[in-house]
Design a protein around this motif. Structure first.
Motif, PDB file in Angstrom:
ATOM      1  N   SER A  71      -5.260  -4.280  -2.876  1.00  0.00           N
ATOM      2  CA  SER A  71      -3.806  -4.365  -2.704  1.00  0.00           C
ATOM      3  C   SER A  71      -3.397  -5.571  -1.866  1.00  0.00           C
ATOM      4  CB  SER A  71      -3.273  -3.087  -2.049  1.00  0.00           C
ATOM      5  OG  SER A  71      -3.850  -2.907  -0.764  1.00  0.00           O
ATOM      6  N   LEU A 114      -1.214   6.480  -3.359  1.00  0.00           N
ATOM      7  CA  LEU A 114      -1.315   6.651  -1.919  1.00  0.00           C
ATOM      8  C   LEU A 114      -1.379   8.133  -1.565  1.00  0.00           C
ATOM      9  CD1 LEU A 114      -1.212   5.446   0.970  1.00  0.00           C
ATOM     10  CD2 LEU A 114       1.278   5.708   0.847  1.00  0.00           C
ATOM     11  N   ARG A 115      -2.342   8.507  -0.745  1.00  0.00           N
ATOM     12  CA  ARG A 115      -2.513   9.910  -0.339  1.00  0.00           C
ATOM     13  C   ARG A 115      -1.929  10.080   1.056  1.00  0.00           C
ATOM     14  NH1 ARG A 115      -6.884  12.077  -3.179  1.00  0.00           N
ATOM     15  NH2 ARG A 115      -6.428  14.045  -2.093  1.00  0.00           N
ATOM     16  N   ARG A 116      -0.651  10.316   1.115  1.00  0.00           N
ATOM     17  CA  ARG A 116       0.013  10.437   2.418  1.00  0.00           C
ATOM     18  C   ARG A 116      -0.458  11.673   3.189  1.00  0.00           C
ATOM     19  NH1 ARG A 116       4.517   7.218   3.239  1.00  0.00           N
ATOM     20  NH2 ARG A 116       5.166   5.952   1.453  1.00  0.00           N
ATOM     21  N   THR A 132      -8.543   0.342  -3.410  1.00  0.00           N
ATOM     22  CA  THR A 132      -7.174  -0.196  -3.381  1.00  0.00           C
ATOM     23  C   THR A 132      -6.833  -0.798  -2.030  1.00  0.00           C
ATOM     24  OG1 THR A 132      -6.416   1.350  -5.088  1.00  0.00           O
ATOM     25  CG2 THR A 132      -4.732   0.404  -3.658  1.00  0.00           C
ATOM     26  N   PHE A 133      -7.467  -0.321  -0.978  1.00  0.00           N
ATOM     27  CA  PHE A 133      -7.213  -0.872   0.356  1.00  0.00           C
ATOM     28  C   PHE A 133      -7.458  -2.378   0.357  1.00  0.00           C
ATOM     29  CE2 PHE A 133      -8.979  -2.124   4.541  1.00  0.00           C
ATOM     30  CZ  PHE A 133      -7.862  -1.902   5.318  1.00  0.00           C
ATOM     31  N   GLU A 159       1.020   6.625   7.994  1.00  0.00           N
ATOM     32  CA  GLU A 159       1.409   5.221   7.904  1.00  0.00           C
ATOM     33  C   GLU A 159       0.898   4.440   9.113  1.00  0.00           C
ATOM     34  OE1 GLU A 159       5.506   2.519   7.756  1.00  0.00           O
ATOM     35  OE2 GLU A 159       5.533   4.631   7.105  1.00  0.00           O
ATOM     36  N   ARG A 186     -13.087   7.387   4.217  1.00  0.00           N
ATOM     37  CA  ARG A 186     -12.262   7.875   3.121  1.00  0.00           C
ATOM     38  C   ARG A 186     -13.060   8.757   2.163  1.00  0.00           C
ATOM     39  NH1 ARG A 186      -7.494   3.496   1.802  1.00  0.00           N
ATOM     40  NH2 ARG A 186      -6.995   3.062   3.993  1.00  0.00           N
ATOM     41  N   GLN A 216       0.822  -1.214   0.000  1.00  0.00           N
ATOM     42  CA  GLN A 216       0.000   0.000   0.000  1.00  0.00           C
ATOM     43  C   GLN A 216       0.853   1.261   0.000  1.00  0.00           C
ATOM     44  OE1 GLN A 216      -3.772  -0.226   2.507  1.00  0.00           O
ATOM     45  NE2 GLN A 216      -2.608  -1.934   3.383  1.00  0.00           N
ATOM     46  N   LEU A 217       1.944   1.240   0.747  1.00  0.00           N
ATOM     47  CA  LEU A 217       2.817   2.410   0.813  1.00  0.00           C
ATOM     48  C   LEU A 217       3.525   2.666  -0.516  1.00  0.00           C
ATOM     49  CD1 LEU A 217       4.435   1.916   4.340  1.00  0.00           C
ATOM     50  CD2 LEU A 217       2.667   3.568   3.693  1.00  0.00           C
ATOM     51  N   GLU A 243      -8.846   4.874  -5.049  1.00  0.00           N
ATOM     52  CA  GLU A 243      -7.967   4.895  -3.877  1.00  0.00           C
ATOM     53  C   GLU A 243      -8.594   4.152  -2.711  1.00  0.00           C
ATOM     54  OE1 GLU A 243      -5.995   9.272  -4.889  1.00  0.00           O
ATOM     55  OE2 GLU A 243      -7.696   9.069  -3.522  1.00  0.00           O
ATOM     56  N   LEU A 278      -2.786   3.697   8.574  1.00  0.00           N
ATOM     57  CA  LEU A 278      -2.927   2.675   7.533  1.00  0.00           C
ATOM     58  C   LEU A 278      -2.590   1.287   8.080  1.00  0.00           C
ATOM     59  CD1 LEU A 278      -3.394   2.087   4.491  1.00  0.00           C
ATOM     60  CD2 LEU A 278      -0.941   2.423   4.168  1.00  0.00           C
TER      61      LEU A 278
END
Length: 298
Positions: free
Chosen positions: A100, A32-34, A96-97, A39, A84, A26-27, A93, A42
């Motif tokens: 992934s 990825l919307r940091r 993707t959680f 982290e 989200r 995921q990272l 996005e 997540l």
């Protein structure tokens, strides 16, 4: 007695390594919307999901995520998707959680079941089917949440766009800007009537200077608002009748009945002041006559 599926047993055996690989996946994702998620957050979400996922007890109906055994997993996915959606993530996005997790999980299954090719193939199929369904489910929840957010924002914008202004003691103004439809007219009517109750106003000016077009439907909406206002004991004046609008209304044979109309808000305000003055004078005369009759014992 519940029978643990092989897929869940594998996940339980390699959970720490799977979590590490999944978070790493995921990272490394380009989307990825940091700036929206740390982290740590997540990692906590991923750990909780794996714990709930491997806790699904029954092998029967494992591929169907509609059963009650999946309730906690789906509830958590729903919470993630709604959160989200509010944070500003896109549908991709958000999904993707779940998606992934495929590659890390497939790698772990191959590592654990490399000597059981038939079992490996079956569990890969199971994992793919389950993650696909949960991923699609997360997208559905996200979409519904976004629609709810948009509807709420539109409702708030409509309420803000229909302010009732106190021009004078007993005189209110409702300036309307933009296209009128049934929903917006209903909100405007409710706001105006509520303000009449609060202030005790007896004259309300509906200004349509900012309304680009008046057709039969818009005229009907205005008449309904006027009728409701009269039922509350207040008189209505419609201002902002421009030459183009007047011509359109004549062409469409739109009759506003006995509703007073003025070209500008200023003209409508002057008319409202005269009406209030006349009404006040009439009330004073009635009160004086009543007092005189009372004094005479009549």
């Amino acid at each position: 007695m519940h029978v643990r599926s092989r897929l869940m047993l594998v996940i339980e055996n390699v959970e720490d390594d799977l979590l590490k690989d999944w978070v790493k996946e995921q990272l490394a994702a380009p989307m990825l919307r940091r700036e929206l998620m740390s982290e740590t957050e997540l990692r906590d979400q991923s750990r909780t999901f794996l714990k709930l996922f491997r806790g699904v007890p029954s092998k029967d109906g494992l591929l169907s995520t509609d059963g009650s055994e999946w309730a906690k997993v789906k509830e958590f996915v729903s919470d993630i998707s709604r959160s989200r959606a509010k944070q500003g993530f896109s549908p991709s996005e958000t999904a993707t959680f779940i998606f992934s997790l495929r590659l890390p999980l497939f790698r772990m299954l191959r590592s654990e079941l490399t000597r059981e090719p038939d079992q490996l193939f079956g569990e890969l199929e199971n994992a793919a089917a389950i993650l696909d369904k949960l991923g699609l489910y997360s997208t559905e929840v996200y979409q519904k949440s976004r629609e709810e957010i948009i509807n709420r924002q539109q409702q708030e914008m409509l309420e803000v766009s229909t302010p009732v202004i106190r021009l004078w003691e007993g005189i209110l103004a409702l300036p309307l800007i933009g296209t009128l439809d049934s929903r917006r007219t209903q909100i405007a009517m409710e706001v105006l009537l509520q303000e009449i109750v609060v202030t005790g106003a007896d004259v309300a000016i509906i200004d349509i200077t900012g309304v680009p077009m008046v057709d039969t439907l818009v005229a009907q909406h205005l008449l309904k608002t006027v009728a409701a206002t009269r039922l509350m004991g207040a008189e209505c004046i419609i201002s902002g009748i421009r030459p183009q609008i007047a011509q359109t209304m004549v062409h469409l044979s739109i009759d506003l009945g006995k509703v007073a109309t003025k070209a500008t808000l200023a003209d409508a305000f002057l008319l409202a002041l005269r009406r209030r003055s006349s009404s006040t004078s009439a009330d004073d005369k009635s009160s004086s006559l009543f007092n005189q009759n009372s004094a005479r014992g009549e």
